[in-house]
Design an enzyme around this catalytic site. Structure first.
Site: not given
Length: 640
Positions: A201, A203-206, A208, A424, A427
């Site tokens: 997955g 990075p940071g998705t859990g 570990t 801005e 945009h």
């Protein structure tokens, strides 16, 4: 640990015993020499009736006589043999005496006295050699020992209750835990325990955290190690550590081995350039054999995590080694709400905090991002000395994460502020007028991060694919800033450079990767972008002829020109709205979606709720940085 303490205590006991024996012998010898006289003088003392008592000790080296005089002096003398007339003299002069055989020292005492210094040196040498060979933690020769840490129930308190937002992945790993607890339930139907579980997955998705949850739920020994821990400066160390790790795991079976960032040692083999030994390949080969070789590791389950499955060796991914590949993806809106609820347990919340609302406004965020969001919100509340964390704190924290921190101390000339306001506004106008654009969430001309201004758009719902119209409208929105500068400021600045870069990238992907043009059709024309050292081609291969390249460039130019013309027409037809947006930005510096809706409806925009006037100094050099880039279409949040 017990063996290490026992060896240390034993060495120090031997050293203390040797020193005690040597000092005792020296003390005995020193005290024996006090008051020593000649044998003839001793006889004179006896005959003069000055001796009160005596002790005669016989030994192999002669006779030793210890005597005490009437004035309590202690004297000592030696003779080469026992004088038979001495006994008569002692009796005649009323001297109390006793005859004793010399006490010979024990064999152990003799050895300690004679070999004491040598034993002391040997003991010290053995102690330091054991320290160097790994008797102490991190010894000089302990490279081949595994660095895996053994976790138990007291060390790890994480359970599946602490893991949220990945229900499917939890179900997959729960089966492994259930198998370890009750293997008969699966084996009676012919099933076997999975030998490997690969967590994949972003990075940071859990990943570990999920592995820690397995450790907390399994109630079995859990060995944790990082892929980089196998790599060392000496050849053969990685393979040795793999062997040692699996040997320890077999002794504690059933157990789990968790290898974090396995791509550090599991990359494709045969990818190195040049000759010589490849230490990483030796480590990988040993891991392949240990996981599924001639010797089976019954009861040893290997759980690994990586965010680069594309570079792992094929032999590592086959069934029998990693039987299951569990995908831990970015959470959807329901998963984000669950994750927020987990992290909000530790935070005192205000009455207006709604996790569902925050989850809707954070598409594309991972579990680690949401944990950071809660932490930033708590810090925001602490700065204003609040007792609870309110919704405004979460909103400010979200803006800081998505748009970057505010640079309020930055001094900008008024001309730069006006140019940024119109940029801005361009945009924002395109984002409001084109239906496929993500809804504009907030517009600001306060410098954030590396940008002088930011237009942030958030999708109304989670996106999993993008159609061609959405991508075309994204290109038009990217061009809105430069067109507004040209129409209203009569100038071109460097602020749109990143907008052009991203617009060109989207258009080229539409032509070469996604087959979204009739002229070139559904065919991939992109070049091979495989990286070196990944077992792939070293040089890029171009699968296009010169004529096809010209067609690709022509199609990219056509898409860009069409969307540029569309954006320019919309801005020229709605100049009053651009002026209103720029005016509001120059006055309030930040406007949200409600104020944009008022402007688009032709109404006077409502003032911001928590707006405080900011002192702006005229003059000074403003940064020539551009507006914050719109995120590529494969990322959720959009900011320009």
């Amino acid at each position: 640990m017990n063996n290490q303490w026992f060896s240390k205590i034993a060495v120090w006991l031997v050293i203390a015993l040797v020193l005690f024996t040597v000092f005792k012998q020296v003390d005995t010898r020193g005290s024996a020499g006090v008051g020593s006289i000649g044998y003839s003088d001793f006889l004179e003392e006896v005959r003069s009736n000055r001796i009160k008592s005596a002790i005669i000790q016989e030994g192999q080296g002669g006779t030793e006589i210890m005597a005490v005089t009437h004035d309590d002096r202690k004297i000592r003398t030696t003779a080469t043999y026992l004088d038979r007339g001495l006994v008569g003299d002692l009796i005649a002069n009323d001297v109390k005496f006793d005859v004793k055989a010399r006490e010979e020292g024990s064999l152990l005492m003799t050895l300690l006295v004679s070999w004491g210094p040598m034993l002391l040196l040997i003991g010290v040498w053995v102690y330091f050699m054991r320290q160097m060979q790994g008797g102490g933690k991190g010894g000089a020769f302990s490279f081949g020992k595994s660095k895996a840490r053994l976790l138990d129930e007291n060390t790890n308190q994480v359970t599946f209750a602490d893991v949220a937002g990945c229900d499917e992945a939890k179900e997959e790993v729960k089966e492994v835990v259930d198998f370890l607890k009750d293997p008969q339930r699966f084996q009676k139907l012919g099933g076997r325990i999975p030998r490997g579980l690969l967590l994949i997955g972003p990075p940071g998705t859990g990943k570990t955290l999920l592995a820690k949850g397995i450790a907390g739920e399994a109630k079995v020994p859990f060995f944790s190690i990082s892929g980089s821990d196998f790599v060392e400066m000496f050849v053969g160390v990685g393979a040795s550590r793999v062997r040692d790790m699996f040997d320890n795991a077999k002794k504690n079976a059933p157990c789990i081995i968790f290898i974090d960032e396995i791509d550090a040692v599991g990359r494709q083999r045969g990818a190195g350039l040049g000759g010589g030994n490849d230490e990483r390949e030796q480590t990988l080969n040993q891991m392949l054999v240990e996981m599924d070789g001639f010797e089976t590791n019954a009861g040893v389950i290997v759980v690994a995590a990586t965010n680069r499955p594309d570079i792992l060796d094929a032999a590592l991914l086959r069934p029998g080694r990693f039987d299951r590949q569990v995908y831990v993806t970015l959470p959807d809106i329901r998963g984000r709400e669950q994750i927020l609820n987990v992290h909000m347990r530790k935070v005192p919340l205000g009455q207006d905090v709604n996790a569902a609302v925050i989850a809707r406004g954070t598409p594309g965020m991972s579990g680690a991002d949401l944990a950071n969001l809660c932490n930033e919100a708590a810090l925001m509340a602490a700065r204003r000395n609040a007792r609870t964390v309110e919704m405004q704190d979460f909103e400010k924290a979200k803006d800081k994460i998505l748009m970057g921190p505010e640079r309020k101390s930055m001094v900008m000339p008024e001309s730069e502020r006006r140019n940024t306001a119109y940029h801005e506004s361009g945009h924002a106008l395109i984002g409001k007028l084109l239906s496929k654009c993500d809804p504009v969430h907030k517009v600001t001309i306060i410098p954030r991060g590396r940008a002088l201004g930011v237009t942030m758009s958030l999708p109304a719902q989670d996106r999993y694919s993008y159609d061609s119209e959405y991508m075309r409208h994204q290109i038009s929105m990217l061009f809105g800033g430069r067109i507004a500068e040209e129409v209203f400021m009569n100038q071109m600045t460097t602020g749109a450079s990143n907008d052009f870069e991203r617009a060109t990238h989207i258009a080229r992907d539409m032509v070469t990767r996604y087959g979204m043009t009739d002229a070139l059709g559904p065919m991939v024309y992109a070049e091979n972008e495989g990286e070196v050292f990944l077992g792939r081609s070293v040089t890029k291969t171009t699968n296009m002829s010169e004529q096809t390249m010209q067609k690709v460039d022509a199609e990219v130019r056509r898409i860009i020109d069409q969307q540029y013309a569309l954006a320019r027409k919309l801005i020229e037809d709605n100049q009053d709205k651009i002026h209103a947006m720029a005016k509001a930005l120059l006055e309030w510096e930040t406007i949200d979606s409600d104020q944009l809706d008022d402007i688009m409806a032709g109404k006077e925009p409502r003032p911001p709720k928590d707006w405080t006037p900011r002192t702006v100094s005229s003059g000074g050099d403003g940064s020539s940085g551009g507006a914050a880039p719109i995120v590529k279409p494969d990322a959720a949040p959009t900011a320009a």
